[in-house]
Design a protein around this motif. Structure first.
Motif, PDB file in Angstrom:
ATOM      1  N   ARG A 248       0.842  -1.198   0.000  1.00  0.00           N
ATOM      2  CA  ARG A 248       0.000   0.000   0.000  1.00  0.00           C
ATOM      3  C   ARG A 248       0.876   1.246   0.000  1.00  0.00           C
ATOM      4  N   TYR A 249       0.376   2.308  -0.594  1.00  0.00           N
ATOM      5  CA  TYR A 249       1.180   3.518  -0.767  1.00  0.00           C
ATOM      6  C   TYR A 249       1.594   4.124   0.573  1.00  0.00           C
TER       7      TYR A 249
ATOM      8  N   GLY B 157       5.818  -4.222   3.485  1.00  0.00           N
ATOM      9  CA  GLY B 157       5.494  -2.938   4.093  1.00  0.00           C
ATOM     10  C   GLY B 157       6.180  -1.766   3.424  1.00  0.00           C
ATOM     11  N   LEU B 158       6.447  -1.870   2.113  1.00  0.00           N
ATOM     12  CA  LEU B 158       7.091  -0.769   1.391  1.00  0.00           C
ATOM     13  C   LEU B 158       6.143   0.421   1.300  1.00  0.00           C
ATOM     14  N   LYS B 159       6.738   1.622   1.157  1.00  0.00           N
ATOM     15  CA  LYS B 159       5.944   2.857   1.175  1.00  0.00           C
ATOM     16  C   LYS B 159       6.289   3.745  -0.006  1.00  0.00           C
ATOM     17  N   GLY B 160       5.264   4.407  -0.591  1.00  0.00           N
ATOM     18  CA  GLY B 160       5.469   5.417  -1.636  1.00  0.00           C
ATOM     19  C   GLY B 160       6.265   4.889  -2.808  1.00  0.00           C
TER      20      GLY B 160
ATOM     21  N   PHE C 186      -3.372   3.639  -2.796  1.00  0.00           N
ATOM     22  CA  PHE C 186      -2.896   3.782  -4.166  1.00  0.00           C
ATOM     23  C   PHE C 186      -1.958   4.973  -4.333  1.00  0.00           C
ATOM     24  N   ASP C 187      -1.081   4.849  -5.335  1.00  0.00           N
ATOM     25  CA  ASP C 187      -0.301   5.984  -5.815  1.00  0.00           C
ATOM     26  C   ASP C 187      -1.303   6.997  -6.388  1.00  0.00           C
ATOM     27  N   PRO C 188      -1.362   8.231  -5.865  1.00  0.00           N
ATOM     28  CA  PRO C 188      -2.386   9.193  -6.313  1.00  0.00           C
ATOM     29  C   PRO C 188      -2.380   9.419  -7.822  1.00  0.00           C
ATOM     30  N   LYS C 189      -1.185   9.509  -8.407  1.00  0.00           N
ATOM     31  CA  LYS C 189      -1.094   9.768  -9.847  1.00  0.00           C
ATOM     32  C   LYS C 189      -1.728   8.629 -10.655  1.00  0.00           C
ATOM     33  N   LEU C 190      -1.459   7.400 -10.239  1.00  0.00           N
ATOM     34  CA  LEU C 190      -1.976   6.237 -10.969  1.00  0.00           C
ATOM     35  C   LEU C 190      -3.472   6.052 -10.723  1.00  0.00           C
ATOM     36  N   ALA C 191      -3.922   6.343  -9.512  1.00  0.00           N
ATOM     37  CA  ALA C 191      -5.355   6.257  -9.223  1.00  0.00           C
ATOM     38  C   ALA C 191      -6.124   7.293 -10.037  1.00  0.00           C
TER      39      ALA C 191
END
Length: 785
Positions: free
Chosen positions: A705-706, A714-717, A763-768
């Motif tokens: 998750r973003y 647990g990766l971020k951004g 979600f990544d905002p740009k991709l969403a």
């Protein structure tokens, strides 16, 4: 001319108010108080431009009245009249039912004048646009007759239902009009001939233009040779008279019309079969003097003793002009042409591509409107492609297109251009899908003993003569051209491309540098022809610019014979060898890629079958991921890679027990932990594929998750691989738009809300945001699983 509106309402006050508002705005208004009186009125007086129809009326309500109106229009062969329902009812079910039966809009009572006028204007504008599209789809713009597609439809009906004569009409010596008087006069003559043909066939007959100077007509009730002869004489007399009015009494061109006819239904009712037989009769008229008629007779055999010289045969075959559009053939004619072209491209190492277009009605009903759209799509193909391309209608809703002499990297551009231009017409109720098969060169041995061919382009005649003499003495076939413009005319008309172009740098009009830029921009094999520049310029700057534009070499003028021969021969041999290696590598790469795609797709499909509620899930996620990748600027190659990564994202589910995957109720904590293991399982399976390590990353991280709360790492951004972030959005969309064991699919509005809520967290905002754009564009929810 004022628009005509009929208002139907049992309330006199409503009729007066609507009449006052509309007539004040220069509309002609007819007021009627019942559905019955309305139907009687339009049956006797014709259809208006628009109907305002009250829903709740005694005896016959608006829904029943609309149904009977549509029946009346169908009986009379009329287009559907736009209808707006009038109602004081706020019930959503009533409105839904209205749109389901085809009403154009709803207007609430009491009337708001501005709203009433605006909605009427919108509906009538849309209706007019649809009528214009219908006209464009059926009418030949120059002559006003039916176009080729509409001719086939309308004359097929007449051949099935009427008795008469189907006539193929070809203008004699028309080409001379264009050559002597110009194309503007040629158009005037064609218009005049169309009017003459139409005026000389009986009432109820139909005529169409099916080629440059070719027409066809169904003469209703014409059943005797004398009647056909009278029509032929009258048409030929009128053509000469009208031609002299247009071009002067001294006009000496032997204009006229040759007519091939066949009686219907004496020889059947199939329009296409009958037209071929009529064309056969026309051929007989052409070879026996023209300006007359011939009737098909199956009892007469051809005179096998007739002998024609090459000029006569060429005139018969070549007089009909070749239009600058794709060639459409019926199935019987397409097959031998297709086989010949296949042999030709293999022999000459030319690429081609097959494209199959399938059209489907969005509402699932293949009605008359849909069939008309399919016909118009055929016209769209004809006008969009080159005259070297051929196509056929495979069945009622498919077109098989064969693109000749095309680069692999140009196929998507051509197909997208064709589909995008069609979509720009905004024709409703139709969905288009397509599949392609590229045909590359399969030759493993390029012949080196064929005659080498070189084009020399120079505005100096002396240079052309010298170069031609030097090269031809070495066995090279030389084509000499005096301008770059002449070069491109030659390349367009000639099927066999040269091995090399010698191109002068400085020429009037288009110079050598501009010419090589245009050459490389062509979407055909001509773009790959090697170029050597010819120049008397000794400067380094000129040579540097030429080489940067893609020239293979420079040759100085005046020519040194031995240097010219050696450089030309060496370069041709080098390019030939390169092409041979390129084709072999390309063929093997394509074979390996196709095999890999087939294996991967089969594996993904097998995995999807484990979960009865997610069949097709992997392929849909792959398609959505590729769409997102395209919108963020991925190259074609990276889009294909993204598709492969996404289609394998759930490969780890192969290790999850079926009862857990298909459990209809809520998962226990233990079961959920088991499900989560599919990410690591998938990565373990794919990590051994060294050629594309991103396959492993897509499987491993598509549930991250973003905001860093996902699994397994647990990766971020941006620490989450971009490919995994793309899959996360596509995967979520497919999950929400598909029926699952525990719920049915969500509505589009609900999905959009979920995507917005997940921006920056799941979600990544740009991709969403990109996925939201795709959902917004999918008005009819076609992408639902």
């Amino acid at each position: 001319m004022a628009k005509w509106i009929i208002v139907v309402d049992d309330d006199t006050a409503n009729l007066k108010m609507a009449g006052h508002i509309l007539s004040k705005n220069n509309m002609r208004v007819t007021a009627l108080k019942s559905g019955g009186s309305f139907l009687e009125y339009v049956n006797e007086n014709g259809m208006p431009d628009l109907v305002l129809l009250d829903i709740k009326m005694p005896v016959m309500d608006g829904f029943e009245t609309l149904g009977k109106l549509r029946q009346l229009e169908q009986q009379k062969g009329l287009m559907k009249t736009p209808v707006i329902f009038l109602t004081a009812d706020e019930d959503v079910d009533t409105e839904t039912r209205g749109f389901e039966v085809g009403v154009s809009d709803f207007i609430r009572k009491p009337f708001n004048p501005d709203v009433l006028l605006r909605r009427i204007d919108n509906i009538m504008s849309n209706s007019q646009e649809m009528q214009n599209l219908k006209s464009e789809a059926t009418i030949d713009k120059l002559t006003g007759l039916l176009n080729k597609a509409a001719t086939g439809v309308e004359l097929s009906k007449l051949c099935s239902d009427k008795t008469g004569c189907l006539m193929m009409i070809d203008l004699d010596s028309f080409k001379l009009v264009n050559d002597i008087y110009g194309h503007e006069m040629g158009d005037k003559v064609l218009i005049a001939c169309a009017e003459i043909i139409k005026s000389n066939v009986p009432s109820g007959s139909k005529c169409g233009r099916i080629g440059g100077d070719e027409f066809t007509a169904f003469a209703v009730g014409v059943t005797t040779e004398k009647a056909v002869g009278d029509i032929s004489v009258k048409i030929n007399e009128d053509i000469i008279r009208r031609a002299k009015e247009l071009m002067g009494d001294d006009m000496s061109i032997p204009l006229g019309a040759s007519i091939g006819g066949i009686f219907v239904p004496r020889y059947g009712n199939d329009y296409n079969a009958l037209l071929k037989l009529a064309d056969k009769s026309l051929y007989t008229v052409k070879k026996n003097g023209k300006h007359g008629y011939g009737l098909y007779d199956d009892t007469e055999g051809e005179d096998e003793t007739s002998v024609f010289d090459i000029k006569a045969i060429s005139e018969i075959l070549g007089e009909r002009s070749i239009q600058d559009i794709a060639l459409q053939l019926d199935k019987d004619s397409f097959s031998p042409v297709y086989r010949y072209v296949i042999r030709y491209i293999i022999r000459h190492h030319i690429n081609a591509c097959k494209v199959l277009f399938t059209l489907s009605p969005e509402n699932g009903k293949a009605d008359t409107e849909f069939n008309d759209c399919v016909d118009e799509f055929g016209n769209h193909i004809r006008g969009s492609l080159r005259k070297s391309d051929i196509f056929m209608r495979n069945n009622k809703n498919q077109y098989f297109v064969f693109l000749t002499d095309i680069r692999a990297d140009s196929v998507d551009k051509v197909v997208s251009h064709l589909v995008d231009n069609w979509n720009a017409k905004k024709i409703p109720n139709i969905t288009i899908t397509h599949e392609t098969e590229f045909i590359g060169n399969n030759s493993k041995h390029v012949k080196t003993d064929k005659v080498k061919k070189v084009i020399v382009v120079d505005d100096d005649v002396i240079n052309l003569q010298v170069a031609g003499k030097i090269l031809s003495s070495g066995g090279i076939h030389v084509v000499a051209l005096r301008s770059a413009e002449a070069l491109f005319d030659y390349l367009e008309k000639e099927a066999e491309m040269p091995d090399l172009i010698l191109l002068d740098v400085k020429m009037p009009g288009m110079g050598g540098f501009d010419a090589i830029k245009k050459l490389h921009s062509l979407e055909s094999s001509a773009s790959k022809i090697p170029v050597i520049f010819l120049t008397a310029d000794e400067s380094e700057g000129s040579e540097r610019e030429g080489l940067s534009l893609g020239a293979m070499d420079f040759i100085r003028k005046p020519f040194v014979p031995e240097v010219l021969r050696l450089r030309v021969n060496n370069l041709i041999e080098l390019v030939t060898l390169q092409n041979q290696l390129y084709f072999e590598v390309e063929q093997k790469t394509r074979e390996n890629k196709n095999l890999f795609i087939q294996i991967v797709s089969a594996l993904a499909a097998a995995i999807d079958t484990k979960d009865e509620y997610t069949k097709g899930h992997s392929s849909r996620v792959a398609e959505y991921s590729k769409m997102i990748a395209k919108r963020i600027g991925y190259s074609d190659a990276r889009q294909d890679e993204m598709y492969m990564i996404a289609i394998l994202h759930d490969v780890g589910k192969i290790g999850i027990p079926n009862p857990v995957l298909n459990k209809p109720g809520k998962l226990t904590d233990e079961e959920y932990e088991l499900i989560k293991r599919h990410s690591k399982m998938g990565a373990a399976i794919l990590k051994n594929i060294d050629n594309d390590p991103k396959l492993e990353l897509g499987a491993m991280h598509h549930h991250e998750r973003y905001d860093g709360t996902g699994y397994p790492s647990g990766l971020k951004g941006d620490a989450i691989p971009e490919e995994a972030r793309i899959i996360a959005v596509a995967d979520a969309y497919d999950a929400m738009s598909s029926d699952r064991s525990y719920r049915t699919h969500l509505t589009q509005e609900m999905i959009k809300d979920e995507l917005r809520m997940g921006m920056g967290t799941q979600f990544d905002p740009k991709l969403a945001e990109i996925m939201l754009e795709i959902v917004e564009e999918d008005k009819d929810y076609k992408f639902r699983g």
